[in-house]
Design a protein around this motif. Structure first.
Motif, PDB file in Angstrom:
ATOM      1  N   LEU A  52      23.688 -44.542 -13.009  1.00  0.00           N
ATOM      2  CA  LEU A  52      22.264 -44.395 -13.277  1.00  0.00           C
ATOM      3  C   LEU A  52      22.060 -44.911 -14.697  1.00  0.00           C
ATOM      4  CD1 LEU A  52      19.398 -42.960 -12.772  1.00  0.00           C
ATOM      5  CD2 LEU A  52      20.384 -41.071 -14.071  1.00  0.00           C
ATOM      6  N   VAL A  53      21.150 -45.858 -14.866  1.00  0.00           N
ATOM      7  CA  VAL A  53      20.936 -46.420 -16.204  1.00  0.00           C
ATOM      8  C   VAL A  53      19.471 -46.792 -16.434  1.00  0.00           C
ATOM      9  CG1 VAL A  53      23.200 -47.360 -16.826  1.00  0.00           C
ATOM     10  CG2 VAL A  53      21.728 -48.645 -15.280  1.00  0.00           C
ATOM     11  N   ARG A  54      19.142 -46.973 -17.702  1.00  0.00           N
ATOM     12  CA  ARG A  54      17.806 -47.426 -18.098  1.00  0.00           C
ATOM     13  C   ARG A  54      17.853 -48.911 -18.435  1.00  0.00           C
ATOM     14  NH1 ARG A  54      18.288 -42.259 -21.827  1.00  0.00           N
ATOM     15  NH2 ARG A  54      20.176 -43.437 -22.267  1.00  0.00           N
TER      16      ARG A  54
ATOM     17  N   ASP B 147      19.438 -49.762 -21.616  1.00  0.00           N
ATOM     18  CA  ASP B 147      20.901 -49.639 -21.722  1.00  0.00           C
ATOM     19  C   ASP B 147      21.615 -50.964 -21.490  1.00  0.00           C
ATOM     20  OD1 ASP B 147      21.116 -46.822 -22.166  1.00  0.00           O
ATOM     21  OD2 ASP B 147      20.645 -46.477 -20.058  1.00  0.00           O
TER      22      ASP B 147
ATOM     23  N   ASN C 187      17.876 -46.560 -11.109  1.00  0.00           N
ATOM     24  CA  ASN C 187      16.992 -46.344 -12.252  1.00  0.00           C
ATOM     25  C   ASN C 187      15.748 -45.621 -11.746  1.00  0.00           C
ATOM     26  OD1 ASN C 187      15.468 -46.588 -14.579  1.00  0.00           O
ATOM     27  ND2 ASN C 187      15.810 -48.796 -14.814  1.00  0.00           N
ATOM     28  N   ASP C 188      15.130 -44.810 -12.607  1.00  0.00           N
ATOM     29  CA  ASP C 188      13.886 -44.144 -12.179  1.00  0.00           C
ATOM     30  C   ASP C 188      12.687 -45.090 -12.235  1.00  0.00           C
ATOM     31  OD1 ASP C 188      14.491 -43.754 -15.046  1.00  0.00           O
ATOM     32  OD2 ASP C 188      12.523 -42.813 -15.110  1.00  0.00           O
TER      33      ASP C 188
ATOM     34  N   TRP D 151      13.763 -37.128  -8.577  1.00  0.00           N
ATOM     35  CA  TRP D 151      13.500 -37.278 -10.015  1.00  0.00           C
ATOM     36  C   TRP D 151      12.215 -36.547 -10.364  1.00  0.00           C
ATOM     37  CZ3 TRP D 151      16.786 -39.425 -13.500  1.00  0.00           C
ATOM     38  CH2 TRP D 151      16.314 -39.695 -14.796  1.00  0.00           C
TER      39      TRP D 151
ATOM     40  N   SER E  90      13.373 -35.789 -19.374  1.00  0.00           N
ATOM     41  CA  SER E  90      14.137 -36.860 -18.713  1.00  0.00           C
ATOM     42  C   SER E  90      15.625 -36.513 -18.640  1.00  0.00           C
ATOM     43  CB  SER E  90      13.944 -38.192 -19.428  1.00  0.00           C
ATOM     44  OG  SER E  90      14.492 -38.137 -20.730  1.00  0.00           O
ATOM     45  N   TYR E  91      16.158 -35.890 -19.682  1.00  0.00           N
ATOM     46  CA  TYR E  91      17.589 -35.564 -19.662  1.00  0.00           C
ATOM     47  C   TYR E  91      17.879 -34.552 -18.549  1.00  0.00           C
ATOM     48  CZ  TYR E  91      22.315 -34.976 -21.440  1.00  0.00           C
ATOM     49  OH  TYR E  91      23.685 -34.959 -21.564  1.00  0.00           O
TER      50      TYR E  91
ATOM     51  N   MET F  17      17.732 -36.206 -15.268  1.00  0.00           N
ATOM     52  CA  MET F  17      18.944 -37.010 -15.120  1.00  0.00           C
ATOM     53  C   MET F  17      20.105 -36.133 -14.639  1.00  0.00           C
ATOM     54  SD  MET F  17      22.001 -37.618 -16.875  1.00  0.00           S
ATOM     55  CE  MET F  17      21.839 -37.310 -18.633  1.00  0.00           C
TER      56      MET F  17
ATOM     57  N   GLN G 210      21.996 -36.475 -11.054  1.00  0.00           N
ATOM     58  CA  GLN G 210      23.434 -36.776 -10.932  1.00  0.00           C
ATOM     59  C   GLN G 210      24.177 -35.632 -10.242  1.00  0.00           C
ATOM     60  OE1 GLN G 210      24.736 -39.880 -12.748  1.00  0.00           O
ATOM     61  NE2 GLN G 210      23.979 -39.588 -14.825  1.00  0.00           N
TER      62      GLN G 210
ATOM     63  N   GLU H  85      29.288 -45.670 -17.389  1.00  0.00           N
ATOM     64  CA  GLU H  85      28.133 -45.452 -18.268  1.00  0.00           C
ATOM     65  C   GLU H  85      28.082 -46.553 -19.318  1.00  0.00           C
ATOM     66  OE1 GLU H  85      27.251 -41.857 -20.299  1.00  0.00           O
ATOM     67  OE2 GLU H  85      26.935 -40.732 -18.449  1.00  0.00           O
ATOM     68  N   PRO H  86      26.911 -46.747 -19.907  1.00  0.00           N
ATOM     69  CA  PRO H  86      26.833 -47.695 -21.023  1.00  0.00           C
ATOM     70  C   PRO H  86      27.706 -47.223 -22.190  1.00  0.00           C
ATOM     71  CG  PRO H  86      24.635 -46.855 -20.428  1.00  0.00           C
ATOM     72  CD  PRO H  86      25.632 -46.098 -19.634  1.00  0.00           C
TER      73      PRO H  86
ATOM     74  N   HIS I 277      34.133 -42.347 -24.522  1.00  0.00           N
ATOM     75  CA  HIS I 277      32.678 -42.212 -24.421  1.00  0.00           C
ATOM     76  C   HIS I 277      32.282 -41.594 -25.740  1.00  0.00           C
ATOM     77  CE1 HIS I 277      28.928 -40.030 -23.778  1.00  0.00           C
ATOM     78  NE2 HIS I 277      28.698 -40.728 -22.691  1.00  0.00           N
TER      79      HIS I 277
HETATM   80  P1  GDP Z   1      25.132 -38.223 -22.466  1.00  0.00           P
HETATM   81  O1  GDP Z   1      26.318 -39.008 -21.961  1.00  0.00           O
HETATM   82  O2  GDP Z   1      25.132 -36.809 -22.009  1.00  0.00           O
HETATM   83  O3  GDP Z   1      24.924 -38.353 -23.930  1.00  0.00           O
HETATM   84  O4  GDP Z   1      23.825 -38.856 -21.780  1.00  0.00           O
HETATM   85  P2  GDP Z   1      23.407 -40.376 -21.650  1.00  0.00           P
HETATM   86  O5  GDP Z   1      22.222 -40.640 -22.493  1.00  0.00           O
HETATM   87  O6  GDP Z   1      24.580 -41.296 -21.798  1.00  0.00           O
HETATM   88  O7  GDP Z   1      22.918 -40.423 -20.128  1.00  0.00           O
HETATM   89  C1  GDP Z   1      23.829 -40.348 -19.069  1.00  0.00           C
HETATM   90  C2  GDP Z   1      23.568 -41.503 -18.092  1.00  0.00           C
HETATM   91  O8  GDP Z   1      22.276 -41.334 -17.523  1.00  0.00           O
HETATM   92  C3  GDP Z   1      23.576 -42.869 -18.759  1.00  0.00           C
HETATM   93  O9  GDP Z   1      24.102 -43.828 -17.852  1.00  0.00           O
HETATM   94  C4  GDP Z   1      22.105 -43.139 -19.020  1.00  0.00           C
HETATM   95  O10 GDP Z   1      21.819 -44.516 -18.976  1.00  0.00           O
HETATM   96  C5  GDP Z   1      21.447 -42.430 -17.847  1.00  0.00           C
HETATM   97  N1  GDP Z   1      20.117 -41.883 -18.189  1.00  0.00           N
HETATM   98  C6  GDP Z   1      19.826 -40.890 -19.064  1.00  0.00           C
HETATM   99  N2  GDP Z   1      18.501 -40.649 -19.094  1.00  0.00           N
HETATM  100  C7  GDP Z   1      17.937 -41.516 -18.221  1.00  0.00           C
HETATM  101  C8  GDP Z   1      16.580 -41.786 -17.804  1.00  0.00           C
HETATM  102  O11 GDP Z   1      15.621 -41.152 -18.230  1.00  0.00           O
HETATM  103  N3  GDP Z   1      16.409 -42.790 -16.872  1.00  0.00           N
HETATM  104  C9  GDP Z   1      17.460 -43.502 -16.364  1.00  0.00           C
HETATM  105  N4  GDP Z   1      17.200 -44.463 -15.481  1.00  0.00           N
HETATM  106  N5  GDP Z   1      18.728 -43.273 -16.737  1.00  0.00           N
HETATM  107  C10 GDP Z   1      18.973 -42.303 -17.639  1.00  0.00           C
END
Ligand code: GDP
Ligand code: MN
Length: 343
Positions: A34-36, A39, A66-67, A96, A123-124, A127, A131, A151-152, A291
């Motif tokens: 799942l990515v933006r 990213d 993606n959303d 979502w 959004s978090y 997410m 997941q 993940e990115p 990561h």
């Molecule tokens: P962390 O690893 O907990 O710091 O969170 P991340 O920011 O890396 O998010 C985890 C994954 O979810 C990553 O692949 C993000 O690209 C994705 N992600 C997080 N928030 C969103 C969102 O609002 N929309 C989309 N499409 N992807 C999201």
């Protein structure tokens, strides 16, 4: 018009390339995230490394969801890096959202007072809920048997000299991880009690050789240990099982994805530790990985797999959760061993 024709030709070439049969896949598996759109460059770094270290030899497809719609720039930027097929999808609204049963006033209050990372964000939380409960049901994953989550902005430090999907399938492993750590307890204050309630209602769901002991302290409370799910390789039959599905629904109804900030990492980990047998959970200690802000590096990194990480800096060196996992698993698999190996 010339530019449009060139773009159309490029798109056709791209489509043709994507449709070309690659080497036949032994296993129906994919690299999934799942990515933006924002990213893109972080994800390109990840894909470059996955390709160089593993996938250029295997050509497993990628699936990105993606959303919102992916931009053409994003799709091109990803496809440029691989010969493998790449699929892009969006999410349906149910997967979502903030569910109807969430008390908006209470939730607004939580966001204002939360003192943990991403505590103020809708959004978090969406997410994490996605997941936890929906990614494995996405139509693009419907026919998939295994996924490897990416993940990115992550790093893969070593060549993969075997196929982890085949490795898992041959051994009946359902969940693979490579970093374990403790959770910010402020994000999950009632997750364990909500879990215990579920387990009490469904004792038949608990695996005979489950690893639950890994997750509890001497007082029987959750110790916060979980597998970091930004890397995970999973037999999706596990997430689609009636046990997992019922567990997710129980958690979702309890509201903790919003009233607290339950992460998909502790949710996946608790489920794996309750519903799977110890032998079905594998620690990929040989997959060097980073990561932000934690890395894991194999102890023999200097001599194997062209690794470019420093074993001395590996999180596992001070990772209590990893040692505990190995002890509990060893004791379950070999109950006669008096001194469980911790490595
Ligand atoms: P962390 O690893 O907990 O710091 O969170 P991340 O920011 O890396 O998010 C985890 C994954 O979810 C990553 O692949 C993000 O690209 C994705 N992600 C997080 N928030 C969103 C969102 O609002 N929309 C989309 N499409 N992807 C999201
Ligand atoms: Mn991340």
């Amino acid at each position: 018009a010339a530019a449009a024709a060139a773009a159309a030709a490029a798109a056709a070439a791209e489509a043709e390339e994507a449709a070309q049969p690659t080497e036949s896949q032994a296993i129906n598996a994919a690299l999934v995230a799942l990515v933006r759109n924002s990213d893109l460059f972080g994800l390109r770094k990840t894909i470059r490394q996955i390709e160089d270290r593993f996938n250029a030899r295997h050509n497993y497809p990628y699936i990105f969801v993606n959303d919102v719609e992916f931009t053409e720039e994003f799709k091109r930027g990803v496809r440029d890096l691989t010969r493998a097929q790449v699929h892009f999808g969006t999410l349906d609204d149910d997967s979502w959202k903030i569910p109807e049963w969430i008390d908006q006033e209470r939730y607004a209050q939580v966001k204002q007072t939360a003192r943990y990372p991403h505590g103020e964000k809708d959004s978090y939380r969406k997410m994490c809920r996605f997941q936890s409960g929906y990614l494995h049901h996405h139509p693009l994953l419907r026919n998939l048997d295994y996924y490897w989550r990416i993940e990115p902005d992550v790093e893969y430090y070593c060549d993969m000299d075997y196929d982890p999907f085949v490795f898992m399938k041959e051994r009946g492993i359902k969940y693979g991880w490579n970093i374990a750590m403790t959770e910010f307890m402020a994000t999950v204050p009632t997750l364990w009690n909500t879990t215990v309630q579920f387990a009490t209602e469904h004792p038949e769901f608990i695996a005979h050789d489950s690893l639950w002991q890994w997750m509890v302290d001497e007082q029987g409370r959750y110790n916060g240990c979980h597998f970091w799910s930004n890397f995970e390789i999973v037999d999706l039959a596990f997430y689609r099982s009636k046990e997992y599905q019922a567990f997710f629904e129980h958690l979702d109804k309890a509201g903790g994805f919003f009233y607290e900030r339950w992460g998909d990492a502790p949710v996946h980990s608790i489920a794996a530790s309750l519903f799977l047998n110890a032998s079905q959970i594998h620690y990929f200690s040989d997959i060097g990985y980073f990561h932000p802000s934690v890395l894991t590096c194999p102890s023999d990194a200097r001599t194997r797999g062209s690794c470019v990480c420093d074993s001395q800096k590996s999180f596992v060196q001070n990772g209590l959760c990893t040692a505990r996992f190995l002890q509990v698993k060893q004791a379950l698999l070999d109950p006669n061993a008096t001194t469980p190996a911790a490595s």
